[in-house]
Design a protein around this motif. Sequence first.
Motif, PDB file in Angstrom:
ATOM      1  N   GLU A   1       0.842  -1.188   0.000  1.00 57.82           N
ATOM      2  CA  GLU A   1       0.000   0.000   0.000  1.00 57.82           C
ATOM      3  C   GLU A   1       0.880   1.241   0.000  1.00 57.82           C
ATOM      4  O   GLU A   1       0.725   2.157  -0.797  1.00 57.82           O
ATOM      5  CB  GLU A   1      -0.845  -0.036   1.277  1.00 57.82           C
ATOM      6  CG  GLU A   1      -2.069   0.845   1.247  1.00 57.82           C
ATOM      7  CD  GLU A   1      -2.778   0.676   2.589  1.00 57.82           C
ATOM      8  OE1 GLU A   1      -2.881   1.680   3.298  1.00 57.82           O
ATOM      9  OE2 GLU A   1      -3.174  -0.473   2.908  1.00 57.82           O
ATOM     10  N   HIS A   2       1.866   1.174   0.902  1.00 52.53           N
ATOM     11  CA  HIS A   2       2.795   2.280   1.016  1.00 52.53           C
ATOM     12  C   HIS A   2       3.540   2.471  -0.301  1.00 52.53           C
ATOM     13  O   HIS A   2       3.689   3.583  -0.797  1.00 52.53           O
ATOM     14  CB  HIS A   2       3.771   1.971   2.143  1.00 52.53           C
ATOM     15  CG  HIS A   2       4.777   3.052   2.354  1.00 52.53           C
ATOM     16  ND1 HIS A   2       4.433   4.284   2.861  1.00 52.53           N
ATOM     17  CD2 HIS A   2       6.105   3.103   2.100  1.00 52.53           C
ATOM     18  CE1 HIS A   2       5.511   5.030   2.920  1.00 52.53           C
ATOM     19  NE2 HIS A   2       6.552   4.340   2.464  1.00 52.53           N
ATOM     20  N   ARG A   3       3.969   1.340  -0.872  1.00 48.55           N
ATOM     21  CA  ARG A   3       4.683   1.435  -2.131  1.00 48.55           C
ATOM     22  C   ARG A   3       3.832   2.068  -3.203  1.00 48.55           C
ATOM     23  O   ARG A   3       4.303   2.869  -3.998  1.00 48.55           O
ATOM     24  CB  ARG A   3       5.121   0.048  -2.601  1.00 48.55           C
ATOM     25  CG  ARG A   3       6.342  -0.434  -1.897  1.00 48.55           C
ATOM     26  CD  ARG A   3       6.769  -1.730  -2.479  1.00 48.55           C
ATOM     27  NE  ARG A   3       7.904  -2.246  -1.730  1.00 48.55           N
ATOM     28  CZ  ARG A   3       8.577  -3.332  -2.079  1.00 48.55           C
ATOM     29  NH1 ARG A   3       8.201  -4.020  -3.131  1.00 48.55           N
ATOM     30  NH2 ARG A   3       9.601  -3.728  -1.378  1.00 48.55           N
ATOM     31  N   GLY A   4       2.593   1.662  -3.205  1.00 48.32           N
ATOM     32  CA  GLY A   4       1.673   2.236  -4.180  1.00 48.32           C
ATOM     33  C   GLY A   4       1.694   3.744  -4.099  1.00 48.32           C
ATOM     34  O   GLY A   4       1.813   4.443  -5.109  1.00 48.32           O
ATOM     35  N   ASN A   5       1.599   4.247  -2.871  1.00 45.78           N
ATOM     36  CA  ASN A   5       1.604   5.687  -2.706  1.00 45.78           C
ATOM     37  C   ASN A   5       2.912   6.301  -3.194  1.00 45.78           C
ATOM     38  O   ASN A   5       2.904   7.338  -3.860  1.00 45.78           O
ATOM     39  CB  ASN A   5       1.397   6.049  -1.229  1.00 45.78           C
ATOM     40  CG  ASN A   5       0.013   5.652  -0.780  1.00 45.78           C
ATOM     41  OD1 ASN A   5      -0.913   5.573  -1.606  1.00 45.78           O
ATOM     42  ND2 ASN A   5      -0.125   5.358   0.501  1.00 45.78           N
TER      43      ASN A   5
END
Lengths: 261, 838
Positions: free
Chosen positions: B766-770
């Motif tokens: 999720e963090h990576r997505g951001n």
Amino acid sequence: MATPSTLDQGPSVTASMYSSGKYSDMTIICKGKTFKVHQCIVCLQSKPLAAAMDGKFKEGTSKEIDLEDDAPEIVEKMLSYMYTLDYTDGNQSIIVDSTETAMTPAKTKFHKKSGRTIEFVPSSITAPPSGLSQFSADALLTNTRVFVIADKYDIQGLKQLATKKYKVAVPNAWNCTEFVGSLRLLYEETLESDRLLKDVAVKTAGKHVKDLVDRGEFAALCRLNGELGFEILRASLTIKTCCPSCQGYGSVETYDNATWY
Amino acid sequence: MITGKGRQKIRPPRRPLIGSGDGEFDAMWAILREALKEIHEKNASKLSFEQLYRASYKIVLKKQGDKLYDKVKEFEEQWFGQEVMTAIGSLITPNLVKITLGVVAGTTANERRLLGEIFLTGLRSSWQDHITVMNMTTDVLMYMDRVYCADNRKASIFTTSMGLFREHILRSTFGKATENSGLTTFDILNSVILDQIGMEREGDVINRNLIRSNIYMLEGLYESDDETENEKLYLTVFEIEFLKASRNFYQKECQTLLRESDASSWLRQTKKRLLEEEDRCQTTISNLTAPKIAKVVEEEMVSSHLTEFLAMEGSGITAMIENDRYEDLTLLYQLISRVDPTKEPLKIALQARVLELGGDINKNISNTDLLTVPAAEEGEAAEGEKSKAPKQTQQGKQTTAAIKWVDEVLQLKDKFDTMWMNCLDEDLILQTALTRSFSDFINLFQRCSEYVSLFIDDNLKRGIKGKTEAEVDVVLDKATTLIRYIQDKDMFERYYKKHLARRLLHGKSESADVEKQMITRMKQEIGNAFTTKLEGMFKDMSMSEELTSGYRSHIRNLGDMDRKVVDLSINVLTTNHWPMESMGGANAREEGGRHNCTWPSEINTLQESFKAFYLKERNGRMLTWLGFLGNADIRCVFPKIPGKEGVLGRERRHEISVPTYGMIILLLFNDLAKGESLSFEEIQERTNIPTQDLSRQLHSLAVHPKCKVLTKDPASKDSPKAGDKFSFNEKFTSKAVKIKAPVISGSINKVEGEEERKDTEERNDEHRGNVIDTVIVRIMKARKELTHQLLFSEVITQLSQRFKPDLGMMKRRTESLIEREYLERVEEASAPTYRYLA
């Protein structure tokens, strides 16, 4: 050691080696005169002498060389050069246009040597003197002979020095028998390709050809040695057609078409 | 010179006055001629150099140098024809010729060697005589050489005579035997020398000096009288043949080795040959050949069959690495770097080996993982069988496994490092290659980030206890090396934060100093951005310390001593810096946001008082109390039980250290009358502690024997659950005054379970997505329009410091950005292209 000054220690060391002859490992004999010298000084400056010492000839084992064909006084000058990088040619004109005190030693020396009394006349390049020129005249011959021996034993530095000293002496002495003698020596004892000293002598001769032509021995020499005569002729032409300061010769066309010719 | 032309025209005929008469020349030449003869007959010691020098000097002065030159040349030629050539001719025997032609069978090596030596000796003495004589002649004629030869561009007498030697001896055929075959002395000389060298290669002893002298001769002679340096006969005649013969020899030798030996002896033999050839160039032939022959050996012995030798079973590179054959490896490295500056074959082999061994480590760990899972499920029976190892939970085992994995990786790294230092000359190319391979296999292992962080955690908690600074440094170095290898730095950061948070909050860290060192190292290794949050955590900790002491003196100054004094020590954590989700509070996530439990009134007043104190100086901040963190020391009084002897007959006081939740629960029992009990539901209702946490806390307080201050009804060993009833355990006894309630989970860093792990990954994704979103937008904003290809490669480069983005994820993020109208597709473009929408 006489002079402990560090600046001239080098030459003074070798000079004292020469004068004392100590630690000598080589002997030069010349017409009864013996020079005790050092191979490290002599052979390093002259390849032929080195070859004599290093080779398997007689000299190689005896460490003694007899220069039977050379003149002792000239050999001495050669050795003087090897040890001190200088020699004396008897010429005093270097200090001519200085004060009179400077002249005095020259005068006395002259008296001692020749025994003749002559008034001191300051000389200049444009007006060749008659009296003092005897020093210079002797110097011309000496320098030429040193030049020849330097050529024989392959000592390039000495050839340069002899040429330099000749140049100094020649303005005072061109109108002497000795000048003609030096020309003759040059054309007989060195190869024609060796221009170093010849150029100086020929140029002087060319410059003063009008005066020289009247001298019997000069005319005789030119007659005998056509090559010399031709070179002097060309030198005189060059001086006429070019400015005197110019060292080069004029082009062939210039003097070929000259009306004067 | 212009004068030259004119002079020649006017040159006068030879005049007797100048002394150039032929008679005079003849007389002098007679002297010289006689002397030359003496010199050639080695009788020079009686001659006077001065006389001879003078004679030649005079001749040259009289312009008769040309005549002298010709006469000397004539003399030398004559001498050669009469004396030297006959001597050489007698050396060349029919046998020698036959050997050269290779038609003789049955001669032993020894016979050949003796025959060759006779020939070489003869040739050498003839050459040396020639040299001596010519040196003396040259000395005598020095003036001519210097003046005449130089002026007329004639080769010096010495050069001329060298030419005579070359033409009349080396390039001629001698004797009847050679006439038909057309062999020259050169051919014979070459063949003899090569034959001798061949014998030496086989192990015979040969006369090196003799060969060397003959080589000197070839080095002193030139193809022509110009004497150009690269036309030495040595180079043009001998060296070519020598290299050719050597190439043949080594080709065969390598074939033999390949057939009959192993890689180890191949390495040694090659090394030996290289040294031999170098030595040969020094002592037997010429140094000029050294680089060339080295190249021949390298090509034939190393390059040609390198891969075959490397692949050899039992002695090839695999075995060398396996068995730490440092000597072999050193040799191998030396040889390979000679032939290939990129060391490609060695690089490939090493990389393959690292990947293979690393893969094994990974596989082993995965296997233990699989093994322990069913074992743990089988329960205690299985555990009992499992040796005498201390009881471990499944997770504990996995933690050990993690540390074992790291240890093994480090061991492997050590192994290759030692090898790199000892054998590979600390070669930079190979280091890069090794590093890449390590990184590759480490990142193949999915849990590497977690394991490495666990390893550091383990060391910072216990590992460095009692170690010297230098030893600690070594540990930190190792950790840093591992971090360097990890590709997904963001994952690592996540785990490290989690583990660090636990260490800090639970005071498990062995040394704050070492912690800081570790952070500094990571800062250097990965960069500032990576460590800011970690540093923030440290800052929070020290701030909190100040706060606590500030608050304490504040309370003292109030002088409100009536109140029940609860000593508060507080940690204020900045939300952004701390990984709230992963620190505990199992349900915190699910319920979204922070979970608030109901605080007992005593604590509430305390909280209010602190809040007032805190906000006095920091307006507008929000404080949230995290019940699931922290702990409390509670003084408990257990009354004496009437009618009992011993311990129970006295009143007992204990200080019990429990987690905050535990404190909340225990405080409930303060208000209970003797004999009353509370049900699980009641406790939950009054405390609002999440079920899972509550169950855990009650388990440690009511089930675990170490700190059983509550009793559970029914009294079973099962975990407390709804419906159970709890009451104060008056009969509690313990030998220790201070008791620490056992912690079921939370404060110890362990390997994550499957689920937890999945969770972590999800959050990370999720963090990576951001992060990917941000990077894409940033790039597009700058470039306005970019093809799909370029955009993606740009994103990957920018993120490579942190992690390796997944292509699918990048595509999804791009799609979503298009949906959200940050980007649009450029319709008319040939390659898929995006445009930034402002």
